[in-house]
Write a protein that holds these residues in place. Sequence first.
Motif, short mmCIF file in Angstrom:
data_model
loop_
_atom_site.label_atom_id
_atom_site.label_comp_id
_atom_site.label_asym_id
_atom_site.label_seq_id
_atom_site.Cartn_x
_atom_site.Cartn_y
_atom_site.Cartn_z
N GLN A 297 0.84 -1.21 0.00
CA GLN A 297 0.00 0.00 0.00
C GLN A 297 0.87 1.25 0.00
N TRP A 298 1.91 1.26 0.83
CA TRP A 298 2.78 2.43 0.94
C TRP A 298 3.51 2.71 -0.38
N VAL A 299 4.05 1.67 -1.01
CA VAL A 299 4.80 1.91 -2.27
C VAL A 299 3.87 2.32 -3.41
N GLN A 300 2.61 1.88 -3.38
CA GLN A 300 1.68 2.28 -4.43
C GLN A 300 1.20 3.72 -4.23
N TRP A 358 13.07 4.30 6.04
CA TRP A 358 12.76 4.53 4.62
C TRP A 358 12.34 5.98 4.37
N THR A 359 12.63 6.46 3.15
CA THR A 359 12.24 7.83 2.76
C THR A 359 11.43 7.76 1.47
N THR A 360 10.84 8.90 1.10
CA THR A 360 9.96 8.92 -0.09
C THR A 360 10.73 8.81 -1.40
N ASP A 361 12.07 8.95 -1.35
CA ASP A 361 12.83 8.80 -2.60
C ASP A 361 13.64 7.49 -2.61
N LYS A 468 2.53 12.87 1.43
CA LYS A 468 3.48 11.77 1.21
C LYS A 468 4.45 11.64 2.38
N GLU A 469 4.98 12.76 2.83
CA GLU A 469 5.93 12.73 3.95
C GLU A 469 5.26 12.23 5.23
N ALA A 470 4.01 12.66 5.43
CA ALA A 470 3.27 12.24 6.63
C ALA A 470 3.04 10.72 6.62
#
Length: 509
Positions: A297-300, A358-361, A468-470
């Motif tokens: 779910q998070w990666v999508q 983990w980070t968003t990039d 996204k960051e949240a």
Amino acid sequence: MNNNYVPFGDLKGGRLILAAFVLALANFMVVLDMTIANVSVPHITGSLAVSSSQGTWVITSYAVAEAICVPLTGWLAGRFGAVRLFIISLIGFTVFSVLCGLSTSLEMLVMCRIGQGLFGGPIMPLSQTLLMRIFPPEKQSQAMGMWAMTTVVGPILGPILGGSISDNLSWHWIFFINIPVGIFCAVAALRLLKPAETAISKIRIDSIGLFLLIIWIGALQLMLDLGHENDWFNSTFICALAVITVVGLIVFIIWELTERHPVVNIQIFRYRSFTISVLSLAFAFGAFFASIVLIPQWVQINLGYTATWAGYLTATMGFGSLMMSPIVAKMSTKYDQRALACFGLMLLGIVTLMRSFWTTDADFMTLALPQILQGFAVPFFFIPLSNMALASVKPHEMASAAGLMNFLRTMAGAIGASIAVTMWDDQAKVARSEMVSNLHPESTQSTLIQSGMSPDGALGYISSLVDKEALTLSANHVFLILSMVFVFAGLIIWLCPKPKVGGASQPMH
């Protein structure tokens, strides 16, 4: 069972290997069906013209029926015989798979999924029981390794297979693929396993116990499925379900402990090794399934992965599991199984801690590395804990013990996933409000407007970045808690009595 083990009929050599393969394959088919429909829900809802929330009943109806039937396995095996029940379950599961594929309405599909779950439930613990029955004590750990491999790999392959079939053929085929496997396993079991049949006794059905079991499991499953969208305990309906679950469970336990022929043999918890092993397994599986649900779910949502690529990411875990299962099974016969289980659980704790950074990039390899390591760790806890639990009970209690263990593992997975998704959502709201209070969007907005964005577009862009960051900060928080659960599960295993090298926590009776 003792060291003077005599093979059942001519179940040795090639026939024994084939029998083991059939039992493992049947288990794989049932475990696969738990997750194969998950990614196909959008296809099913579109085809049957129903809402996506109604579509989830395709998953939950199967889970509820299976959860009710799994702990009944011991009673059913005593009443009809383990091999006979196994063959009947396979035939029933295959017939309902055909009917699921032929369904033309949601009502028909849900009813057929319930049928699938009722017949599929006993297959999991029976495959485990019969493997322990046909193999001599010194080979039981390796047999359990083969079984564990199918249990771990099934949920991983489910979403990939379901997505590929639904995208390239049609959702009906996710059920039709069970037909050849079901027929092959039923025919092979009929030919090979008859000599390993267990004794049958005319036990009367504990109808009150069965009624109480259906009530509290049904209420618990509904609470887990509907809790998140109904804001959990702020909803009167969810509170009512919680009360029914708790009261139903307490009354059920009291009744089963006083009943002469209980539908679920709770007395098995008198074995300390069984109780501690199953408790550790439940905590570990709860955390394990929570991560399996959360990561795709998070990666999508955050990284823009497609369902197929999210499936591939999850599947990287399968390589380590497949490679290590036979090795760990062999190690279980030589080393203290508590140490192996503790090592696996501590490794899972470290792997889950890696995810909390983990980070968003993050690139694919950053995400895949913990998955690969997790694959190596899973057999280390799953195989020794299963061995220790089942080796500590008497042979005639094996089916009941396997049923209880699989039931608690399945329910722990469902509870873990529900709690993790709720925490993820709630923490994301907290993180978002904290970020917004410290944000000065005017300067960022003016910079974006100067680069050619409209004022509304700039605000929307800032808002999506904050979201996204949240979500990422929230996911990191959940992973940190899950890592602590793994460590706790790894520590409590030392409360078990020291098992004999080679399997049993107590001598096999």
